[in-house]
Design a protein around this motif. Structure first.
Motif, PDB file in Angstrom:
ATOM      1  N   MET A   1       0.831  -1.198   0.000  1.00 22.78           N
ATOM      2  CA  MET A   1       0.000   0.000   0.000  1.00 22.78           C
ATOM      3  C   MET A   1       0.872   1.257   0.000  1.00 22.78           C
ATOM      4  SD  MET A   1      -3.072  -0.969   2.662  1.00 22.78           S
ATOM      5  CE  MET A   1      -3.971  -2.527   2.492  1.00 22.78           C
ATOM      6  N   LYS A   2       0.398   2.268  -0.697  1.00 22.85           N
ATOM      7  CA  LYS A   2       1.094   3.550  -0.757  1.00 22.85           C
ATOM      8  C   LYS A   2       0.277   4.598  -0.007  1.00 22.85           C
ATOM      9  CE  LYS A   2       1.154   3.181  -5.249  1.00 22.85           C
ATOM     10  NZ  LYS A   2       1.378   3.466  -6.689  1.00 22.85           N
ATOM     11  N   LEU A   3       0.982   5.562   0.567  1.00 24.14           N
ATOM     12  CA  LEU A   3       0.318   6.562   1.403  1.00 24.14           C
ATOM     13  C   LEU A   3       0.294   7.924   0.733  1.00 24.14           C
ATOM     14  CD1 LEU A   3       1.840   5.674   4.896  1.00 24.14           C
ATOM     15  CD2 LEU A   3      -0.248   4.801   3.831  1.00 24.14           C
ATOM     16  N   GLY A   4      -0.894   8.527   0.729  1.00 25.88           N
ATOM     17  CA  GLY A   4      -1.061   9.869   0.209  1.00 25.88           C
ATOM     18  C   GLY A   4      -1.827  10.721   1.204  1.00 25.88           C
ATOM     19  N   TYR A   5      -1.954  12.006   0.884  1.00 27.45           N
ATOM     20  CA  TYR A   5      -2.606  12.941   1.796  1.00 27.45           C
ATOM     21  C   TYR A   5      -3.435  13.921   0.979  1.00 27.45           C
ATOM     22  CZ  TYR A   5      -2.909  15.080   6.456  1.00 27.45           C
ATOM     23  OH  TYR A   5      -3.352  15.519   7.683  1.00 27.45           O
ATOM     24  N   CYS A   6      -4.534  14.368   1.560  1.00 28.57           N
ATOM     25  CA  CYS A   6      -5.452  15.285   0.887  1.00 28.57           C
ATOM     26  C   CYS A   6      -5.110  16.737   1.242  1.00 28.57           C
ATOM     27  CB  CYS A   6      -6.889  14.978   1.281  1.00 28.57           C
ATOM     28  SG  CYS A   6      -7.403  13.291   0.862  1.00 28.57           S
ATOM     29  N   SER A   7      -5.197  17.601   0.267  1.00 26.93           N
ATOM     30  CA  SER A   7      -4.769  18.988   0.458  1.00 26.93           C
ATOM     31  C   SER A   7      -5.795  19.849   1.190  1.00 26.93           C
ATOM     32  CB  SER A   7      -4.457  19.630  -0.899  1.00 26.93           C
ATOM     33  OG  SER A   7      -5.611  19.701  -1.718  1.00 26.93           O
ATOM     34  N   ILE A   8      -6.963  19.303   1.518  1.00 24.07           N
ATOM     35  CA  ILE A   8      -8.041  20.079   2.144  1.00 24.07           C
ATOM     36  C   ILE A   8      -7.599  20.770   3.433  1.00 24.07           C
ATOM     37  CG2 ILE A   8      -8.895  18.008   3.311  1.00 24.07           C
ATOM     38  CD1 ILE A   8     -11.695  19.155   3.179  1.00 24.07           C
ATOM     39  N   THR A   9      -6.677  20.178   4.172  1.00 25.49           N
ATOM     40  CA  THR A   9      -6.297  20.714   5.482  1.00 25.49           C
ATOM     41  C   THR A   9      -5.637  22.086   5.373  1.00 25.49           C
ATOM     42  OG1 THR A   9      -5.789  18.395   5.964  1.00 25.49           O
ATOM     43  CG2 THR A   9      -5.355  19.975   7.706  1.00 25.49           C
ATOM     44  N   TRP A  10      -5.084  22.401   4.202  1.00 26.88           N
ATOM     45  CA  TRP A  10      -4.421  23.683   3.992  1.00 26.88           C
ATOM     46  C   TRP A  10      -5.456  24.714   3.489  1.00 26.88           C
ATOM     47  CZ3 TRP A  10      -2.156  19.124   3.973  1.00 26.88           C
ATOM     48  CH2 TRP A  10      -0.883  18.995   4.548  1.00 26.88           C
ATOM     49  N   GLY A  11      -6.374  25.093   4.357  1.00 28.48           N
ATOM     50  CA  GLY A  11      -7.327  26.125   3.981  1.00 28.48           C
ATOM     51  C   GLY A  11      -8.781  25.734   4.049  1.00 28.48           C
ATOM     52  N   GLY A  12      -9.074  24.456   4.316  1.00 26.84           N
ATOM     53  CA  GLY A  12     -10.469  24.045   4.408  1.00 26.84           C
ATOM     54  C   GLY A  12     -11.135  23.989   3.048  1.00 26.84           C
ATOM     55  N   PHE A 217     -17.706  16.575  19.001  1.00 30.61           N
ATOM     56  CA  PHE A 217     -17.467  16.145  17.630  1.00 30.61           C
ATOM     57  C   PHE A 217     -16.184  16.764  17.091  1.00 30.61           C
ATOM     58  CE2 PHE A 217     -17.626  16.433  13.088  1.00 30.61           C
ATOM     59  CZ  PHE A 217     -18.321  15.313  12.662  1.00 30.61           C
ATOM     60  N   ALA A 218     -15.335  15.905  16.511  1.00 33.28           N
ATOM     61  CA  ALA A 218     -14.110  16.425  15.898  1.00 33.28           C
ATOM     62  C   ALA A 218     -13.524  15.380  14.966  1.00 33.28           C
ATOM     63  CB  ALA A 218     -13.072  16.789  16.955  1.00 33.28           C
ATOM     64  N   ASP A 250     -10.214  17.228   7.539  1.00 30.54           N
ATOM     65  CA  ASP A 250     -10.894  18.495   7.291  1.00 30.54           C
ATOM     66  C   ASP A 250     -11.430  19.041   8.613  1.00 30.54           C
ATOM     67  OD1 ASP A 250     -12.309  16.055   6.900  1.00 30.54           O
ATOM     68  OD2 ASP A 250     -14.061  17.127   6.219  1.00 30.54           O
ATOM     69  N   GLU A 251     -11.853  20.286   8.587  1.00 24.37           N
ATOM     70  CA  GLU A 251     -12.369  20.954   9.781  1.00 24.37           C
ATOM     71  C   GLU A 251     -11.369  20.851  10.942  1.00 24.37           C
ATOM     72  OE1 GLU A 251     -16.358  19.819  10.776  1.00 24.37           O
ATOM     73  OE2 GLU A 251     -16.934  19.572   8.689  1.00 24.37           O
ATOM     74  N   TYR A 252     -10.130  21.204  10.656  1.00 25.40           N
ATOM     75  CA  TYR A 252      -9.060  21.088  11.649  1.00 25.40           C
ATOM     76  C   TYR A 252      -8.408  22.448  11.849  1.00 25.40           C
ATOM     77  CZ  TYR A 252      -4.889  19.220  13.977  1.00 25.40           C
ATOM     78  OH  TYR A 252      -3.884  18.935  14.875  1.00 25.40           O
ATOM     79  N   ASP A 253      -8.269  22.867  13.113  1.00 27.77           N
ATOM     80  CA  ASP A 253      -7.756  24.199  13.426  1.00 27.77           C
ATOM     81  C   ASP A 253      -6.247  24.229  13.669  1.00 27.77           C
ATOM     82  OD1 ASP A 253     -10.301  25.305  13.280  1.00 27.77           O
ATOM     83  OD2 ASP A 253     -10.718  24.915  15.406  1.00 27.77           O
TER      84      ASP A 253
END
Length: 272
Positions: A1-12, A217-218, A250-253
């Motif tokens: 398995m390969k690991l990737g990451y979603c760009s949503i955290t940089w700005g919501g 919720f988080a 997502d939805e991370y401060d």
């Protein structure tokens, strides 16, 4: 398995404001800088990235700029996320037009996968016909993706008509599209993510991993919430899926790069 990451955290996530008056232009967007997001993701130890359709659209007239960002970081664009209401006949052609554009852009930048969420909840309540319309629309999304050389998958999501395991069970026989389990959204919708994965092993085409806490919720970096990721990973392996695991938050401060590093460290301990 390969690991990737979603760009949503940089700005919501937001919707393109033009979409208020033009459905065909209602792309998802992350407001953060993609060059920083991609660089941080690579430095945290991931090999791939997932972006929103709107962030790709921003590079449509300057494709070499995004290719340079990806090449410099040494990561690949794995997948592109989009979505739609899908149940309103009058606007469906414009929604599919936008998804076709997203698929074209995804293929242009070398992505393998198109991920979609959606299925609107009506103010008057959801009907069985809504699930039928959603299923038919998702089949058309699968056709669009395949024409562009991509694999399509459906992502159950809070605020849509496919939140709970029962709602997912209504939809799955009505469409041939692949399944993208999102561990946190499945849990928030009342499901056991590992059990849901085991229910649809042959449909899994993509995976989103994120942790979750019910009260308060988080959404959280992996290992910091309540989800049983050893069992989730076991279920994924049992299904025969042996490809990209995309971590999403997502939805991370907090600091997005630090969160990516926390999840990567957790996965290093969990995966051989």
């Amino acid at each position: 398995m390969k690991l990737g990451y979603c760009s949503i955290t940089w700005g919501g996530v937001v919707g393109h404001p033009q979409g208020v008056t033009s459905v065909k232009d209602l792309f998802y967007l992350t407001h953060g800088p993609m060059d920083r997001a991609v660089a941080d993701i690579a430095q945290a130890g991931y090999e791939g990235v997932e972006m929103f359709d709107g962030n790709l659209a921003a590079y449509a007239d300057k494709p070499e700029e995004l290719r340079s960002i990806l090449d410099k970081a040494g990561v690949s664009l794995v997948s592109v996320y989009t979505g739609a209401n899908f149940i309103y006949a009058d606007i469906l052609p414009d929604e599919l037009h936008r998804i076709e554009r997203a698929a074209e852009l995804a293929a242009t930048f070398g992505a393998e996968r198109l991920v979609v969420g959606g299925g609107a909840r009506r103010a008057a309540g959801t009907t069985d016909e809504d699930y039928k319309r959603l299923g038919e629309a998702l089949d058309r999304v699968a056709d669009i993706a395949e024409a562009a050389g991509l694999s399509a998958s459906y992502h159950p999501h809070l605020s849509t008509i496919v939140e709970s395991p029962d709602e997912l069970e209504k939809l799955m026989p009505l469409t041939r599209i692949g399944f993208c389990p999102d561990t946190a959204h499945l849990a928030a919708g009342g499901g056991d993510p590992a059990a849901v994965i085991r229910q649809y092993p042959d449909r899994i085409r993509h995976v989103h991993l994120k942790d979750f806490r019910k009260d308060p919720f988080a959404f959280l970096p992996l290992g910091e919430g309540e989800l049983d990721f050893p069992d989730i990973v076991a279920a994924i392996k049992e299904s025969g899926y042996d490809s990209w695991l995309m971590v999403e938050l997502d939805e991370y401060d907090g600091d997005p790069k630090a969160a990516a590093e926390i999840s990567r460290k957790y996965l290093q301990q969990l995966l051989p």
